[in-house]
Design a protein around this motif. Sequence first.
Motif, PDB file in Angstrom:
ATOM      1  N   LEU A  84       0.827  -1.206   0.000  1.00 33.08           N
ATOM      2  CA  LEU A  84       0.000   0.000   0.000  1.00 33.08           C
ATOM      3  C   LEU A  84       0.865   1.261   0.000  1.00 33.08           C
ATOM      4  O   LEU A  84       0.600   2.203  -0.745  1.00 33.08           O
ATOM      5  N   ALA A  85       1.903   1.263   0.822  1.00 29.00           N
ATOM      6  CA  ALA A  85       2.810   2.420   0.859  1.00 29.00           C
ATOM      7  C   ALA A  85       3.505   2.597  -0.488  1.00 29.00           C
ATOM      8  O   ALA A  85       3.654   3.721  -0.982  1.00 29.00           O
ATOM      9  N   SER A  86       3.896   1.490  -1.095  1.00 26.80           N
ATOM     10  CA  SER A  86       4.543   1.541  -2.402  1.00 26.80           C
ATOM     11  C   SER A  86       3.595   2.098  -3.470  1.00 26.80           C
ATOM     12  O   SER A  86       4.015   2.852  -4.351  1.00 26.80           O
ATOM     13  N   SER A  87       2.324   1.751  -3.377  1.00 27.64           N
ATOM     14  CA  SER A  87       1.333   2.288  -4.317  1.00 27.64           C
ATOM     15  C   SER A  87       1.221   3.807  -4.184  1.00 27.64           C
ATOM     16  O   SER A  87       1.084   4.526  -5.181  1.00 27.64           O
ATOM     17  N   ILE A  88       1.276   4.289  -2.953  1.00 25.89           N
ATOM     18  CA  ILE A  88       1.218   5.740  -2.735  1.00 25.89           C
ATOM     19  C   ILE A  88       2.464   6.402  -3.318  1.00 25.89           C
ATOM     20  O   ILE A  88       2.376   7.442  -3.977  1.00 25.89           O
ATOM     21  N   VAL A  89       3.625   5.794  -3.097  1.00 26.45           N
ATOM     22  CA  VAL A  89       4.868   6.332  -3.676  1.00 26.45           C
ATOM     23  C   VAL A  89       4.756   6.384  -5.200  1.00 26.45           C
ATOM     24  O   VAL A  89       5.121   7.384  -5.829  1.00 26.45           O
ATOM     25  N   ASP A  90       4.243   5.319  -5.791  1.00 23.41           N
ATOM     26  CA  ASP A  90       4.117   5.264  -7.247  1.00 23.41           C
ATOM     27  C   ASP A  90       3.245   6.397  -7.777  1.00 23.41           C
ATOM     28  O   ASP A  90       3.604   7.059  -8.750  1.00 23.41           O
ATOM     29  N   GLY A 119       5.885  16.537  -2.911  1.00 22.96           N
ATOM     30  CA  GLY A 119       6.895  16.743  -1.883  1.00 22.96           C
ATOM     31  C   GLY A 119       6.774  15.894  -0.640  1.00 22.96           C
ATOM     32  O   GLY A 119       7.215  14.750  -0.609  1.00 22.96           O
ATOM     33  N   PRO A 120       6.158  16.441   0.416  1.00 22.02           N
ATOM     34  CA  PRO A 120       6.122  15.727   1.685  1.00 22.02           C
ATOM     35  C   PRO A 120       5.312  14.426   1.646  1.00 22.02           C
ATOM     36  O   PRO A 120       5.617  13.500   2.396  1.00 22.02           O
ATOM     37  N   LEU A 121       4.324  14.338   0.782  1.00 19.46           N
ATOM     38  CA  LEU A 121       3.544  13.098   0.684  1.00 19.46           C
ATOM     39  C   LEU A 121       4.439  11.968   0.180  1.00 19.46           C
ATOM     40  O   LEU A 121       4.444  10.872   0.739  1.00 19.46           O
ATOM     41  N   PHE A 122       5.188  12.243  -0.860  1.00 23.79           N
ATOM     42  CA  PHE A 122       6.109  11.252  -1.404  1.00 23.79           C
ATOM     43  C   PHE A 122       7.114  10.830  -0.335  1.00 23.79           C
ATOM     44  O   PHE A 122       7.358   9.635  -0.142  1.00 23.79           O
ATOM     45  N   GLU A 123       7.688  11.807   0.360  1.00 24.29           N
ATOM     46  CA  GLU A 123       8.695  11.512   1.384  1.00 24.29           C
ATOM     47  C   GLU A 123       8.127  10.661   2.519  1.00 24.29           C
ATOM     48  O   GLU A 123       8.773   9.723   2.993  1.00 24.29           O
ATOM     49  N   ALA A 124       6.919  10.979   2.960  1.00 24.97           N
ATOM     50  CA  ALA A 124       6.299  10.223   4.052  1.00 24.97           C
ATOM     51  C   ALA A 124       5.968   8.799   3.621  1.00 24.97           C
ATOM     52  O   ALA A 124       6.178   7.842   4.376  1.00 24.97           O
ATOM     53  N   GLY A 133       9.372  14.117  12.461  1.00 23.30           N
ATOM     54  CA  GLY A 133       8.892  13.080  13.373  1.00 23.30           C
ATOM     55  C   GLY A 133       9.000  11.697  12.766  1.00 23.30           C
ATOM     56  O   GLY A 133       9.410  10.747  13.434  1.00 23.30           O
ATOM     57  N   LEU A 134       8.654  11.581  11.494  1.00 19.29           N
ATOM     58  CA  LEU A 134       8.759  10.284  10.813  1.00 19.29           C
ATOM     59  C   LEU A 134      10.218   9.851  10.697  1.00 19.29           C
ATOM     60  O   LEU A 134      10.529   8.666  10.836  1.00 19.29           O
TER      61      LEU A 134
END
Length: 132
Positions: free
Chosen positions: A56-62, A70-75, A124-125
């Motif tokens: 799921l995290a990888s799908s968001i990165v993609d 910016g910050p969404l990709f990084e998180a 924080g992350l």
Amino acid sequence: MSEPGGRRVQDLERNADAALEVHRDDAMAMVSGTLGLLEEACAEAAPDAGPRVYQLASSIVDLAGFFDTGPLFEAAYSLCDISDRMIQTEAWHWPSVQVHAQALRLILAGGCRTGVTSGALLAGLKSIAQCR
């Protein structure tokens, strides 16, 4: 491009970016839906959900990688990193995943803008990732 008077690379890039930007709202809706699935996984806290969290995290990165998020990709990338390490070490820690999911939701709600809030969330992350 090779013909005299042809288009410049900068013009082609600008046109491609403009054509892609038309799909931003749909892509962010897909990110939101994927984030909802991640939040459900956090609520269930199943002991074997590690690969699902990574996927799921990888799908968001993609999706985020196609746009200036910016910050969404990084998180999301940070979540991929910690979930991969937790899978490899078989030391799963749901609170770390939950914090990432909450940060992703806040960043998405804030329009994926870089600022003081997103900076604090990413810091924080980063501290969570260093502990894992």
